[in-house]
Design an enzyme around this catalytic site. Structure first.
Site, PDB file in Angstrom:
ATOM      1  N   HIS A  94       0.860  -1.182   0.000  1.00 55.22           N
ATOM      2  CA  HIS A  94       0.000   0.000   0.000  1.00 55.22           C
ATOM      3  C   HIS A  94       0.900   1.237   0.000  1.00 55.22           C
ATOM      4  CE1 HIS A  94      -2.978   2.968   0.810  1.00 55.22           C
ATOM      5  NE2 HIS A  94      -2.605   3.172   2.057  1.00 55.22           N
ATOM      6  N   HIS A  96       0.866   5.797  -0.935  1.00 49.87           N
ATOM      7  CA  HIS A  96       0.103   6.987  -1.322  1.00 49.87           C
ATOM      8  C   HIS A  96       0.784   7.619  -2.537  1.00 49.87           C
ATOM      9  CE1 HIS A  96      -2.339   7.830   2.573  1.00 49.87           C
ATOM     10  NE2 HIS A  96      -2.048   6.558   2.498  1.00 49.87           N
ATOM     11  N   ASP A 119       1.332  -5.012 -20.250  1.00 49.58           N
ATOM     12  CA  ASP A 119       2.413  -5.921 -19.857  1.00 49.58           C
ATOM     13  C   ASP A 119       2.221  -6.439 -18.429  1.00 49.58           C
ATOM     14  OD1 ASP A 119       3.921  -5.940 -22.209  1.00 49.58           O
ATOM     15  OD2 ASP A 119       5.112  -4.200 -21.629  1.00 49.58           O
ATOM     16  N   HIS A 170      -8.960   7.355  -1.433  1.00 46.44           N
ATOM     17  CA  HIS A 170      -7.840   6.965  -0.582  1.00 46.44           C
ATOM     18  C   HIS A 170      -6.562   6.733  -1.399  1.00 46.44           C
ATOM     19  CE1 HIS A 170      -5.607   5.277   2.623  1.00 46.44           C
ATOM     20  NE2 HIS A 170      -5.923   4.008   2.465  1.00 46.44           N
ATOM     21  N   TYR A 228       8.884 -13.346 -23.046  1.00 52.91           N
ATOM     22  CA  TYR A 228       9.707 -12.223 -22.614  1.00 52.91           C
ATOM     23  C   TYR A 228      10.653 -12.696 -21.524  1.00 52.91           C
ATOM     24  CZ  TYR A 228      10.913  -7.580 -20.789  1.00 52.91           C
ATOM     25  OH  TYR A 228      11.587  -6.449 -20.376  1.00 52.91           O
TER      26      TYR A 228
END
Lengths: 242, 242, 242, 242
Positions: A94, A96, A119, A170, A228
């Site tokens: 998480h 910001h 991708d 958020h 790839y």
């Protein structure tokens, strides 16, 4: 206890400032040992330049601290909820990060508009519904996980193929098979949010990718026919195919 | 005289270039000793890489230099006014950080649009009225403080809960219980100004946070029931609650 | 085999992160030895801070690996196609640089709006058509080269005078007489994409350069009468002309 | 010859990459010795990390090279013209800094919208007319100086009070009493261009500063009654005035 996982989660946390994804302490990474049913997470509010592997907190899948003298991230209940409902993920991030937050505040998905997106994300990254007053007051962090899972269910999304979400008002959550891969996905999300913003300012015509291009780029890097990189069975085939 | 405070204010000043908040010498931090009624402030126009703790100037609450061979910041009367009218603040920061300046020039508040904002500012950061010709000519820097205080009074804002303001046509001021916390608030302001700008370009629908989300995020980090970080009474409760 | 060229292509690859053109492994540079008909290219998916000159892969103009233990870039067929159809180029760069990608996603050319552009690109940098479902499924990377070449042919563009293109929905390719010059062109493209974006937001009036200014700036730096820099026959003339 | 001035101009040139004002070699600084009627300028196309003080070229006010083995900047005729027509300036800077270029391409002034601007520029920074076909073909670099001077004359601007201009379709020139001050002005221009861009996106209402605020901020830092910094006669007065 879980010393290897702590080191791995520590290193993943330290990537966040290096990749420009956090200001101050605004971000956290966790990683899980699925056999033991325990995850390791950053302690709450600790500066990255003071963080040490032994500071990490061990938490069980009920969200209870099992080991550690510090308080775990205040977002621990969100991580707990996601580990319980997305059984194949090994790490959660998480942050910001500012471009993703800008979309979250606008309550807008980050649309699949270019191959950089395809991708990593097999379609739009959804903006989960903002929490209601009741949801916030009763169990804010737990319900933050819940709104993400609900969005994936309602839209029929595969959380392994679209390994991130915004929570409206958020910010972003990303995940992956490992903590390092979750951090990688978190960076890709920020990059494509910035690119999408500029594309949306440049044109009012639809810039959504067609499904066949999503298919091509996503499966070039993922799944049984990926070619790839150095470790896919089909890389050599591709190299000599044309 | 006030050597510890000088060191603290020096270190807070040196954070400004590190956090990308200043170009050249365009910023200053002060800190106050409330018992003695004296504050310490950066000297005017000195480059950050040449600044030394002993260069800082000591000023009383009438705005008079009490100690120091250099001239204090030309914004000293603004700091003086704010210390006199916001009796609980311990440090003040003024910068020309570019995103906050862009909003100040547009004479627009920095609205509370995401939880990054709510974690630090309990509502919109107001743009105080631009000064009139008379106010500018009579006492420019003093009246700069006055327009901020007047805005907080007229709107019924709590300067501890919203620890920053813009001065229209000019730029941001931030404050806090300590000089370091004022610098922190100054950085958050710049970050959310950038995010708000992009959110406002993405959508013309209202993106203002509901009061209950402001409440949740602000009180998660502030006040008697805060549970973010390591030093709050309720952190442990939260950690094991879910 | 081709050790000097490997070193040259290695150094050109390492410029990409230094110039801020790549995130993670999202970019590759190749360089060709026209006499031998062989080119050297970055291996697929290798981190820049782990790349070594000996990792580079040697490929022939049929796209077959001639030397190297690693898999070449998955974009190798695009490079192959471009080397075959643009016979005077010596190096190719592909990146996902964000401003160029934003224009590619919008399927818009990067227009010639200022002299920074004209110094390097003698006109708009075209956005080649997005690939069709059939083109993607049959030979994605080869057809990526094909859509670029087709765009230059259809518009009558000189690939030496406009050494870059966008592939719609995907991103930029740039080239030049050497790998280093291709990287240079790749950076210029990113810079002018950012500038054009902002110019297009500032005004809705046409900002396209007139042909005579394009002529002036392009030929100031290129061709028989160039006088910019230290190595042009006319530099001295210019220096004393006025 | 002019070794002190060469050192000064060298150092001013080296500030350009440090301040983020140049990509590659796209910028140059010169400085003049008014008594001798000679100026020192960066050689054309030399990388900043390879530039040495002795590489600088000495040029007279007819634009003729007087000393130096390298070719002077291709913009030398522009510098020559400006030194001849703005007799009080001591240094000139030309860059392709991206925000200023974006305004130049839009053929728009950089308006005085905030006090950061007013601290350095006493009003809008004008966008001089783009050159005509004839002007470009006859004497491009000389006429680049001419369009700047003509703009100042036609608008009645004081080149000491507004020490910069844009050349439409091209980019910024800045100047000042010394090469270092010219570089400073060049950086301020870039900062306020970025801020103005964002202010103009935030609001369509006029954000131009009133004259009395321009007066206040400009004269706080300039002229006989300046009180900003450590070296003004009035700094002490101000410090104790309030």
């Amino acid at each position: 206890m879980l010393e290897d996982l702590k080191q791995e989660v520590y290193e993943a946390n330290m990537q966040l400032p290096k990749l420009g994804l956090v200001t101050f302490t605004w971000g956290n990474v966790s990683g899980i040992d699925r056999e033991k049913g325990l995850f390791v997470i950053k302690p709450s509010g600790v500066e990255y330049d003071q963080l040490k592997p032994e500071d990490l907190v061990v938490v069980n899948l009920k969200g209870e601290v099992v080991e550690g003298s510090m308080n775990p991230s205040s977002d621990t209940p969100t991580h707990t909820y996601l580990y319980n409902h997305f059984p194949k993920i090994g790490g959660i991030v998480h942050t910001h990060s500012p471009w993703a937050v800008s979309f979250a505040a606008a309550k807008m998905d980050i649309p699949a508009m270019n191959t950089t997106h395809a991708d990593t994300f097999f379609g739009d990254v959804p903006a989960a519904d903002a929490l209601t007053k009741k949801e916030i007051e009763e169990d804010y962090e737990g319900n933050t996980g819940k709104t993400i899972v609900k969005t994936f269910e309602e839209r029929g999304l595969d959380y392994e193929a679209v390994p991130a979400a915004l929570v409206s008002q958020h910010g972003p959550f990303a995940w992956g098979p490992t903590p390092a891969k979750a951090v990688y996905n978190s960076k890709v999300l920020e990059v494509v949010a910035e690119e999408d913003f500029h594309t949306m300012q440049l044109t009012h015509q639809s810039s959504e990718l067609p499904q066949y291009l999503l298919d091509k780029h996503y499966y070039r890097k993922h799944g049984a026919n990926a070619y790839y990189g150095q470790n896919n069975a089909h890389s050599k085939d591709h190299a000599t195919r044309s």
